[in-house]
Write an enzyme that holds these catalytic residues in place. Structure first.
Site: not given
Length: 313
Positions: A113-115
């Site tokens: 998942l993105d940050r």
């Protein structure tokens, strides 16, 4: 007696030398149909990355983060603003099971998942199970849903499917490309890949959109040209996304293309200020992840609790 002349070297012509070699110039590459990154986003993203790096270095999973665990995998609810690698590194302190062979677990991220994206993250406990997950993702046998809080003019559609190309521009940024450009070469040696996401409107300005309040029909947008934003008053729009492919920043890019960029997503034209409030992250949540268990073959559906920003009435 005069010396005989030395033989001179004669260059032999290569029969293929004069044939024109295909070269790619800037004009030969496909042109992105989504806008470049806003100039303001660079400094904001840098500040967010520094803050997230500091937070992530201190982060530790707790039992409250666990969504599911068995002998072969563990699923957690990743918080917003934490890097996946820091979630992975804190897993060993949380495991409730022991390896069946008595050796150490071989932990792998099954999905990333993105940050700033929160929600379901799966970590496998062996190389073998990790490889099975890679195969399942490649074959599109893993189903995902996301919830996003967007800002824009309320769309006329209740459901829509967007099909486009996806790739890096010559400046290295992820962009939307025309569907007809899929397979074409890009700067750096990569190619345009296909990207498909389905969306449904869940709520507008906090009010749940029921089936009979919007069009029940689904529309399909095959991207071939730049999008045009609708004129009108902007609202808060909660959408559920169903990505068919798994491209980097896929949902964020497609929301931008639809004219409803995700709140706080400054990289893709999302507002960082709204109604007097400032946002330090984008509002995107990995809601569910469904798959066939790689060992038991049981149907597994993991669901992460909705974040505080996702409130509807």
């Amino acid at each position: 007696m005069p010396k005989p002349p030395l033989p001179s070297a004669v260059a032999m012509s290569d029969p293929h030398q004069n044939q024109s070699q295909p070269t790619l110039s800037i004009d030969n590459y496909p042109v992105p149909v989504s806008p470049p990154l806003p100039s303001i986003s660079k400094q904001i993203e840098l500040n967010r990355a520094m803050t997230a790096s500091s937070r992530s270095s201190l982060f530790s999973l707790s039992t409250n983060h666990i969504l599911y665990e068995d002998e072969w995998l563990i699923a957690v609810n990743k918080p917003q603003g934490i890097y996946c690698e820091n979630v992975l590194s804190s897993v060993p302190t949380l495991l409730n099971t022991k390896p069946s062979q008595g050796s150490e677990f071989e932990l792998h991220l099954a999905n990333r998942l993105d940050r700033d994206t929160s929600g379901v993250m799966v970590i496998t406990k062996s190389h073998k199970v990790a490889a099975k997950f890679v195969k399942a993702f490649t074959e599109h046998r893993v189903k995902k849903t996301y919830i996003a809080l967007c800002i824009g003019v309320p769309p006329k559609w209740k459901r829509v499917t967007v099909r486009s190309g996806h790739g890096r521009s010559r400046f290295g940024m992820w962009r939307v490309y025309a569907a007809s450009d899929v397979g074409r070469s890009l700067p750096g040696g990569s190619v345009v890949r296909d990207m498909e996401t389905s969306f449904e409107v869940v709520a507008i300005n906090g009010k749940l959109i029921l089936e009979d309040e919007g069009s029940s029909s689904s529309s399909v947008v095959v991207v071939e040209e730049k999008s045009v934003k609708e004129d009108g008053d902007e609202s808060e729009i909660v959408v559920r996304a169903y990505p068919k492919s798994g491209r980097t920043h896929q949902i964020r890019l497609h929301c931008q293309y639809l004219g409803i960029s995700i709140k706080g997503d400054v990289k893709y034209e999302g507002v960082c200020e709204w109604n007097g409030a400032t946002f330090d992250a984008h509002h995107l949540h990995a809601e569910t992840l469904s798959f066939e268990h790689p060992v038991t073959a049981a149907c597994v559906m993991l669901r992460a609790p909705l974040p505080p920003w996702c409130t509807v009435s």
